[in-house]
Scaffold this motif. Structure first.
Motif, short mmCIF file in Angstrom:
data_model
loop_
_atom_site.label_atom_id
_atom_site.label_comp_id
_atom_site.label_asym_id
_atom_site.label_seq_id
_atom_site.Cartn_x
_atom_site.Cartn_y
_atom_site.Cartn_z
N ASP A 178 0.78 -1.07 -0.06
CA ASP A 178 -0.04 0.00 0.06
C ASP A 178 0.79 1.21 -0.05
N GLY A 223 3.95 1.49 -1.23
CA GLY A 223 4.43 1.72 -2.71
C GLY A 223 3.44 2.15 -3.67
N GLU A 224 2.14 1.98 -3.15
CA GLU A 224 0.98 2.40 -4.03
C GLU A 224 0.93 3.93 -4.07
N SER A 269 3.26 5.97 -2.81
CA SER A 269 4.23 6.82 -3.53
C SER A 269 4.13 6.84 -5.12
N ARG A 270 3.43 5.89 -5.70
CA ARG A 270 3.42 5.77 -6.99
C ARG A 270 2.44 6.91 -7.40
N ARG A 271 1.32 6.85 -6.47
CA ARG A 271 0.47 7.81 -6.86
C ARG A 271 0.57 9.15 -6.74
N ALA A 285 3.72 10.54 -6.87
CA ALA A 285 4.65 10.75 -7.90
C ALA A 285 3.90 11.28 -9.41
N VAL A 286 2.85 10.75 -9.70
CA VAL A 286 1.81 10.84 -10.67
C VAL A 286 1.18 12.30 -10.37
N GLU A 324 -7.27 11.77 -8.87
CA GLU A 324 -6.06 11.34 -8.13
C GLU A 324 -6.15 11.41 -6.87
#
Length: 186
Positions: free
Chosen positions: A144, A146-147, A149-151, A153-154, A172
């Motif tokens: 979670d 990691g997800e 962090s990815r979102r 960054a988007v 987002e």
């Protein structure tokens, strides 16, 4: 090794009758049991699967229980597996001290009370199950994170775009809010 495989009980004794007796006493726990007739066989079994607890006879030909325990505790994969030493009541008094010094979690003299042995083994089985649950929870939380962090960054990338699309950013942000809500509920 399969992730949800039940960790069993490793029974280590050079005498067939002792192994049979241990299986009879522990059978009602409904956990997989693996036999090893020597320290070498025990080490091989430990390389093939996980165990929640090891019942280890001290007096065996070749690699004795103390040496086997020392080898078990040296390996990263097996160092945290609890060991219950089993030995004859007529053994020298220093065996218990040496057993604990080698890394034993417990020590029982034969003949042992079957109820006591079953209760002790059951405690270690339950501790193992709780540790597995904690490891699974930690893995989910790391995924979670990691997800998240990815979102993020988007979102940061979208914020640097010209012109900024507010509708996409709101979408987002909603995804992040739902992910955070799910993470809190764990």
């Amino acid at each position: 090794m399969i992730a949800d495989e039940r960790a069993g009980i490793l029974l280590v004794d050079d005498l067939e009758d002792n192994l049979t007796a241990l299986e009879a006493v522990l059978g009602s726990l409904n956990e997989p049991m693996v036999r090893a007739r020597s320290g070498e066989e025990a080490m091989n079994a430990l390389l093939l699967r996980r165990f929640a607890v090891i019942l280890l006879d001290i007096r065996m030909p070749g690699m004795d229980g103390f040496e086997t325990a020392a080898n078990i505790k040296r390996l990263d994969r097996t160092k945290d597996v609890p060991i219950i030493f089993l030995t004859g009541a007529d053994e020298e008094a220093g065996y218990a001290f040496r057993g604990y010094a080698t890394g034993a979690a417990d020590y029982l003299a034969k003949p042992f009370d079957p109820w006591v042995l079953r209760a002790k083994v059951n405690v270690f089985l339950e501790l193992h199950r709780k540790n597995q649950q904690l490891e699974a929870l930690l893995a989910r939380e790391q995924a979670d994170f990691g997800e998240l962090s990815r979102r993020l960054a988007v979102m940061e990338a979208r914020l640097s775009e010209e012109p900024v699309d507010v509708a996409v950013l709101k979408e987002e942000a909603g995804k992040l809010r739902r992910l955070l809500s799910r993470t809190r509920s764990h």
